[in-house]
Scaffold this motif. Structure first.
Motif, PDB file in Angstrom:
ATOM      1  N   ALA A 199      74.777 -43.367  45.983  1.00 46.63           N
ATOM      2  CA  ALA A 199      75.501 -42.299  46.677  1.00 46.63           C
ATOM      3  C   ALA A 199      74.664 -41.032  46.850  1.00 46.63           C
ATOM      4  O   ALA A 199      75.029 -40.146  47.609  1.00 46.63           O
ATOM      5  N   ILE A 200      73.535 -40.966  46.115  1.00 47.02           N
ATOM      6  CA  ILE A 200      72.729 -39.736  46.113  1.00 47.02           C
ATOM      7  C   ILE A 200      71.516 -39.908  47.031  1.00 47.02           C
ATOM      8  O   ILE A 200      70.785 -40.897  46.929  1.00 47.02           O
TER       9      ILE A 200
ATOM     10  N   CYS B  98      72.065 -44.130  40.168  1.00 46.71           N
ATOM     11  CA  CYS B  98      73.428 -44.128  40.701  1.00 46.71           C
ATOM     12  C   CYS B  98      73.792 -45.556  41.124  1.00 46.71           C
ATOM     13  O   CYS B  98      73.089 -46.172  41.913  1.00 46.71           O
ATOM     14  N   PRO B  99      74.898 -46.083  40.576  1.00 51.97           N
ATOM     15  CA  PRO B  99      75.234 -47.485  40.832  1.00 51.97           C
ATOM     16  C   PRO B  99      75.569 -47.791  42.290  1.00 51.97           C
ATOM     17  O   PRO B  99      75.523 -48.952  42.704  1.00 51.97           O
ATOM     18  N   THR B 100      75.921 -46.788  43.049  1.00 53.83           N
ATOM     19  CA  THR B 100      76.299 -47.042  44.439  1.00 53.83           C
ATOM     20  C   THR B 100      75.347 -46.386  45.450  1.00 53.83           C
ATOM     21  O   THR B 100      75.655 -46.323  46.641  1.00 53.83           O
TER      22      THR B 100
ATOM     23  N   VAL C  90      75.358 -35.816  47.985  1.00 51.39           N
ATOM     24  CA  VAL C  90      76.159 -36.901  47.413  1.00 51.39           C
ATOM     25  C   VAL C  90      77.147 -37.369  48.472  1.00 51.39           C
ATOM     26  O   VAL C  90      77.862 -36.558  49.066  1.00 51.39           O
TER      27      VAL C  90
ATOM     28  N   CYS D 291      80.657 -42.288  45.968  1.00 51.96           N
ATOM     29  CA  CYS D 291      80.673 -41.942  44.540  1.00 51.96           C
ATOM     30  C   CYS D 291      81.889 -42.556  43.859  1.00 51.96           C
ATOM     31  O   CYS D 291      83.015 -42.383  44.315  1.00 51.96           O
ATOM     32  N   ILE D 292      81.627 -43.268  42.737  1.00 51.02           N
ATOM     33  CA  ILE D 292      82.727 -43.886  41.979  1.00 51.02           C
ATOM     34  C   ILE D 292      83.077 -43.075  40.733  1.00 51.02           C
ATOM     35  O   ILE D 292      83.881 -43.504  39.909  1.00 51.02           O
TER      36      ILE D 292
ATOM     37  N   ALA E 286      80.916 -36.444  42.152  1.00 52.82           N
ATOM     38  CA  ALA E 286      79.751 -35.624  41.793  1.00 52.82           C
ATOM     39  C   ALA E 286      79.457 -34.623  42.901  1.00 52.82           C
ATOM     40  O   ALA E 286      79.542 -34.944  44.087  1.00 52.82           O
TER      41      ALA E 286
ATOM     42  N   CYS F  33      74.924 -39.537  36.920  1.00 48.69           N
ATOM     43  CA  CYS F  33      73.960 -38.537  37.412  1.00 48.69           C
ATOM     44  C   CYS F  33      74.016 -37.265  36.569  1.00 48.69           C
ATOM     45  O   CYS F  33      72.997 -36.594  36.393  1.00 48.69           O
TER      46      CYS F  33
ATOM     47  N   ASP G  78      81.414 -42.196  37.924  1.00 46.03           N
ATOM     48  CA  ASP G  78      81.084 -42.603  36.560  1.00 46.03           C
ATOM     49  C   ASP G  78      80.313 -41.529  35.793  1.00 46.03           C
ATOM     50  O   ASP G  78      80.156 -41.621  34.582  1.00 46.03           O
ATOM     51  N   GLY G  79      79.822 -40.538  36.509  1.00 47.01           N
ATOM     52  CA  GLY G  79      79.172 -39.414  35.833  1.00 47.01           C
ATOM     53  C   GLY G  79      77.749 -39.662  35.377  1.00 47.01           C
ATOM     54  O   GLY G  79      77.171 -38.829  34.678  1.00 47.01           O
TER      55      GLY G  79
HETATM   56  S1  SF4 Z   1      75.863 -41.560  39.497  1.00 48.59           S
HETATM   57 FE1  SF4 Z   1      76.541 -41.889  41.635  1.00 48.59          FE
HETATM   58  S2  SF4 Z   1      78.583 -42.832  41.452  1.00 48.59           S
HETATM   59 FE2  SF4 Z   1      78.070 -41.904  39.465  1.00 48.59          FE
HETATM   60  S3  SF4 Z   1      78.998 -39.850  39.539  1.00 48.59           S
HETATM   61 FE3  SF4 Z   1      76.848 -39.648  40.216  1.00 48.59          FE
HETATM   62  S4  SF4 Z   1      76.948 -39.839  42.466  1.00 48.59           S
HETATM   63 FE4  SF4 Z   1      78.872 -40.607  41.648  1.00 48.59          FE
END
Ligand code: SF4
Length: 78
Positions: A62-63, A58-60, A11, A16-17, A38, A22, A19-20
């Motif tokens: 990040a994963i 994941c909206p950004t 991650v 990561c923003i 995360a 994932c 939002d949870g």
């Molecule tokens: S889905 Fe992406 S932005 Fe959202 S908590 Fe998980 S890693 Fe972070």
């Protein structure tokens, strides 16, 4: 061997923003830390598909998910 053991999941904390999302898709693979970022858990039994779905949702983006055996990046694709 659990699917998580065959994958390298990371991650990007800066991306990561928090939002949870994932954690809903793959609750045994991702959890939120005390900074609302995360983090990857080891030893869970989420399926490869669930882990990839979490990365895709994941909206950004990040994963990152890499297949350890082949070194192929499964998500995001290059
Ligand atoms: S889905 Fe992406 S932005 Fe959202 S908590 Fe998980 S890693 Fe972070």
């Amino acid at each position: 061997m659990a699917d998580i053991d065959k994958l390298k999941v990371t991650v990007d904390r800066d991306a990561c923003i928090g939002d949870g999302a994932c954690c809903n898709d793959a609750p045994e693979t991702f959890e939120m830390d005390d900074e609302d970022k995360a983090v990857v858990k080891q030893g869970g039994s989420d399926s490869r598909d669930a882990i990839l779905e979490a990365a895709q949702n994941c909206p950004t983006d990040a994963i990152t998910v890499v297949d350890k055996a082949t070194g192929k990046k499964l998500y995001p694709e290059d």
